[in-house]
Design a protein around this motif. Structure first.
Motif, PDB file in Angstrom:
ATOM      1  N   MET A 140      -7.697  -4.978  -6.731  1.00  0.00           N
ATOM      2  CA  MET A 140      -8.960  -5.129  -7.304  1.00  0.00           C
ATOM      3  C   MET A 140      -9.954  -3.939  -7.061  1.00  0.00           C
ATOM      4  O   MET A 140     -10.567  -3.426  -8.000  1.00  0.00           O
ATOM      5  N   ALA A 141     -10.293  -3.429  -5.868  1.00  0.00           N
ATOM      6  CA  ALA A 141     -10.969  -2.662  -5.489  1.00  0.00           C
ATOM      7  C   ALA A 141     -10.631  -1.416  -6.187  1.00  0.00           C
ATOM      8  O   ALA A 141     -11.495  -0.591  -6.427  1.00  0.00           O
ATOM      9  N   MET A 142      -9.105  -1.003  -6.182  1.00  0.00           N
ATOM     10  CA  MET A 142      -9.048   0.134  -6.584  1.00  0.00           C
ATOM     11  C   MET A 142      -9.069   0.385  -8.257  1.00  0.00           C
ATOM     12  O   MET A 142      -9.038   1.341  -8.854  1.00  0.00           O
TER      13      MET A 142
ATOM     14  N   HIS B 285      -5.028  -9.954   0.975  1.00  0.00           N
ATOM     15  CA  HIS B 285      -5.639  -8.586   0.935  1.00  0.00           C
ATOM     16  C   HIS B 285      -4.867  -7.747  -0.125  1.00  0.00           C
ATOM     17  O   HIS B 285      -5.409  -6.636  -0.507  1.00  0.00           O
TER      18      HIS B 285
ATOM     19  N   PHE C 119      -6.668  10.936  -7.176  1.00  0.00           N
ATOM     20  CA  PHE C 119      -6.251  10.327  -5.760  1.00  0.00           C
ATOM     21  C   PHE C 119      -5.749  11.269  -4.960  1.00  0.00           C
ATOM     22  O   PHE C 119      -4.900  11.939  -5.463  1.00  0.00           O
TER      23      PHE C 119
ATOM     24  N   GLN D 268     -12.330   1.169  -9.379  1.00  0.00           N
ATOM     25  CA  GLN D 268     -12.583   2.669  -8.996  1.00  0.00           C
ATOM     26  C   GLN D 268     -11.679   3.533 -10.037  1.00  0.00           C
ATOM     27  O   GLN D 268     -11.596   4.541  -9.907  1.00  0.00           O
TER      28      GLN D 268
ATOM     29  N   GLU E 167      -7.078  -8.109  -2.904  1.00  0.00           N
ATOM     30  CA  GLU E 167      -8.292  -7.359  -2.729  1.00  0.00           C
ATOM     31  C   GLU E 167      -8.371  -5.837  -3.035  1.00  0.00           C
ATOM     32  O   GLU E 167      -9.131  -5.325  -3.526  1.00  0.00           O
ATOM     33  N   LEU E 168      -7.139  -5.209  -2.277  1.00  0.00           N
ATOM     34  CA  LEU E 168      -6.967  -3.978  -2.645  1.00  0.00           C
ATOM     35  C   LEU E 168      -6.873  -3.346  -4.104  1.00  0.00           C
ATOM     36  O   LEU E 168      -7.241  -2.401  -4.723  1.00  0.00           O
TER      37      LEU E 168
ATOM     38  N   ASP F 209      -1.477 -14.116   2.430  1.00  0.00           N
ATOM     39  CA  ASP F 209      -2.363 -13.151   2.515  1.00  0.00           C
ATOM     40  C   ASP F 209      -2.969 -12.555   1.360  1.00  0.00           C
ATOM     41  O   ASP F 209      -2.205 -11.873   0.498  1.00  0.00           O
TER      42      ASP F 209
ATOM     43  N   LEU G 109       0.116   4.315  -2.706  1.00  0.00           N
ATOM     44  CA  LEU G 109      -0.294   5.428  -2.198  1.00  0.00           C
ATOM     45  C   LEU G 109       0.757   6.746  -2.714  1.00  0.00           C
ATOM     46  O   LEU G 109       0.272   7.709  -3.435  1.00  0.00           O
TER      47      LEU G 109
ATOM     48  N   PRO H 177      -9.697  10.696  -3.581  1.00  0.00           N
ATOM     49  CA  PRO H 177     -10.689  11.073  -4.054  1.00  0.00           C
ATOM     50  C   PRO H 177     -11.256  12.419  -3.759  1.00  0.00           C
ATOM     51  O   PRO H 177     -11.088  12.780  -2.532  1.00  0.00           O
TER      52      PRO H 177
ATOM     53  N   SER I  23       0.740  -1.242   0.088  1.00  0.00           N
ATOM     54  CA  SER I  23      -0.010  -0.060  -0.185  1.00  0.00           C
ATOM     55  C   SER I  23       1.107   1.145   0.058  1.00  0.00           C
ATOM     56  O   SER I  23       0.602   2.244  -0.460  1.00  0.00           O
TER      57      SER I  23
END
Lengths: 253, 196
Positions: free
Chosen positions: B133-135, B127, B166, B138, B130-131, B125, B106, B168, B102
Motif C-alpha cells: 500500500m505504501a509503495m 506488513h 526506484f 508513491q 502495508e508495504l 503478518d 526490490l 527514489p 520485499s
C-alpha cells in the motif's frame, strides 16, 4: 553490633551482596549500552588496517536484503568477512559464497589504478568464512522449548566470537531471530570486556530494519533496538522510533 | 511482437491463490486486452495447482479461438534469481505480477517495469499489505487484489508512463542520504571518503 541470630546475619549479608552486585551490574550495563545517537565518532581507521566484519544472514528475505545492502562492500577496507548462517540454511550459505566469488571477480578486473591509497583487495577463501550456528527458534517450534534452543544458540555465538581469530570490528544484522542472539552475545562480551570487546571498541553492532517495515519495527527490531550501536530504518516515518535512536538515510537496499 | 507477463509466487511458501488468480478467466481477458503474448508463471512447489489452472486456462483460450495469441508456460524455481526474467519483461515492455516479498519487489523495481504486487492475505503478518500500500501510494507499483486481479492488469499500461523511479532520487531535496557502505565506514572509523 552483631545481630543476635547468625541466620539473620547470613541473610542480611546475602541480600547486601546481591544488592551490591545488582548495582554494579546496572552501572556496567549503563556504561556499555550505547546512549544516544550522538556517540563520539570512533578513532580514525587507516585503510589497509585489518578490519573484520561479521554478517548475520537469515532466511530468504533477510539474506536477500543483506546482500543488497552490501553491494558496495569494499574488500580493501573490510579485509576479513565472517558470514553467519543458521544451521541447515544452505541457500544463505551458497549466496554468501557467490557474493565472495563475485568480489574476487571484481578484484581481478581491478586495473590497479589508485591501488596505493585504496589498498589491496582481500578476496579469496583465506579472507572469508561461512559458519553455521543453530537456529534460535525453528518455524513451528514450541514456545516451551524455545528458551533451550535460544541458550544453545547463545553459547554457540559466544564461542564463535570468543574463539575467533580476532573479534569482529563490525557486526551487521537485519532481523532474523538468530541475529538477536548474536547481539546478546556481543553484550555479554562487552559486559565482561572479554578479549577487550569493550575497551578496544570492538564489535560495533548495526541493525538495519527491513525495507518491508513501513509503519513499525519488527519484533527483532524492537528487541535489539536499544542494544545495538546503530539502528537504521528505511522509511522516513520510522525515523526516531526506539527512543529517538532510529536513523533514516534513505532506501539502502 | 511478443510481450511477456512474468508471475512470481515466491520460493518459500507457495502462494497458490496467485497462480489461480492470474490464470482465471477475467485475468486472461485482461492480459489479452493488454496484448500480452506470453504468461510465464514461477510456481515454486505448487506444480499441481499450476498445471490444473494452466490446463483450464488453455482450454478457455481455445474456446475463444485465441490459443495462439497467449501462450502459458511455467517453471518451479530458479536458484540463480529472477533477473533474467525481469530483463525479458523489460525488453518486451511487459509486466510483472509478484507476491509481496520485499526481495522480489526490490529486484523487479530496479528494472523499471510495471509491477503488480499481490499480498498474500492468508499470511497473518500484515506488513506485506502495508508495504504494498505504501509503495502504491508513491506510484512505485500497483497494489493488486487477489480476488480481482483484472483491473490491476489493465491499469499496468497506463502506469508505465507515470511510475516513479526506484530507488527514489533524493538529490536536490533537503534530506541528506547516505549509502550503506558509508554508514559502515563511519561506524568503524574509515573517515576518508575519497571513493565517493
Amino acid at each position: 553490633m552483631l545481630p543476635a541470630c547468625p541466620a539473620l546475619y547470613t541473610t542480611t549479608f546475602l541480600l547486601a551482596t546481591l544488592a551490591t552486585l545488582l548495582v554494579a551490574a546496572t552501572l556496567r550495563l549503563l556504561t556499555i549500552l550505547p546512549h544516544t545517537r550522538s556517540t563520539p565518532p570512533p578513532p580514525r581507521r587507516r585503510p589497509g588496517t585489518l578490519t573484520r566484519v561479521l554478517i548475520v544472514l537469515g532466511s530468504g528475505g533477510h539474506t536477500h536484503e543483506m546482500l543488497a545492502l552490501l553491494r558496495d562492500l569494499d574488500p580493501r577496507r573490510y579485509t576479513h568477512r565472517t558470514w553467519v548462517v543458521s544451521s541447515g540454511d544452505a541457500f544463505s550459505a551458497s549466496r554468501a559464497v557467490a557474493f565472495e566469488t563475485a568480489l574476487a571477480e571484481k578484484a581481478s578486473r581491478d586495473t590497479g589504478e589508485g591501488k596505493e591509497e585504496a589498498g589491496r583487495w582481500h578476496v579469496g577463501p583465506q579472507y572469508y568464512t561461512v559458519v553455521e550456528i543453530p537456529r534460535a527458534r525453528r518455524v513451528h517450534q514450541s514456545l516451551l522449548t524455545t528458551p533451550v534452543s535460544a541458550v544453545h544458540t547463545l553459547l554457540r555465538s559466544l564461542t564463535l566470537l570468543y574463539r575467533s581469530e580476532g573479534l569482529p570490528d563490525l557486526i551487521l544484522t537485519n532481523g532474523p531471530g538468530t541475529a538477536c542472539i548474536v547481539v546478546l552475545a556481543v553484550l555479554v562480551l562487552k559486559f565482561f570486556d572479554l578479549r577487550g570487546a569493550q575497551s578496544r571498541g570492538k564489535c560495533k553492532t548495526v541493525y538495519v530494519e527491513s525495507f518491508a517495515r513501513v509503519r513499525g519495527l519488527s519484533f527483532s527490531g524492537k528487541l535489539v533496538g536499544r542494544f545495538v550501536d546503530r539502528l537504521v530504518v528505511q522509511w522516513e516515518g520510522l525515523e526516531g522510533v526506539s527512543g529517538g535512536r532510529a536513523e533514516y538515510w534513505g532506501v539502502l537496499v | 511482437m511478443s510481450k511477456l507477463c512474468f508471475v512470481t509466487t515466491g520460493a518459500t511458501a507457495p502462494f497458490t491463490a496467485l497462480i489461480e488468480a492470474i490464470l482465471s478467466r477475467p485475468s486472461l481477458d485482461a492480459l489479452l486486452e493488454c496484448h500480452v503474448t506470453h504468461a510465464f508463471v514461477q510456481y515454486g512447489t505448487a506444480k499441481d495447482v499450476y498445471e490444473t489452472s494452466a490446463k483450464a486456462a488453455r482450454e478457455y483460450l481455445r474456446q475463444q479461438g485465441k490459443e495462439t495469441q497467449l501462450e502459458i508456460d511455467g517453471m518451479d524455481f530458479d536458484s540463480s534469481g529472477l533477473r533474467e526474467q525481469f530483463k525479458l519483461v523489460q525488453d518486451t515492455k511487459g509486466l510483472v505480477v509478484s507476491h509481496a516479498g520485499s526481495g522480489s519487489i526490490l529486484e523487479a523495481l530496479r528494472f523499471q517495469v510495471p509491477l503488480i504486487v499481490v499480498p498474500n492475505t492468508v499470511l497473518l503478518d500484515n506488513h506485506q499489505e502495508e508495504l504494498a500500500m505504501a509503495m502504491d501510494r508513491q506510484n512505485y507499483l500497483i497494489h493488486g487484489n487477489i480476488s480481482n486481479l483484472a483491473p490491476a492488469i489493465k491499469a499496468s499500461e497506463e502506469f508505465r508512463n507515470k511510475m516513479s523511479q526506484f530507488p527514489p532520487v533524493t538529490a536536490g531535496k533537503e534530506r541528506q542520504t547516505k549509502s550503506f557502505a558509508r554508514i559502515m565506514d563511519e561506524t568503524v572509523g574509515f573517515t576518508d571518503f575519497n571513493n565517493e
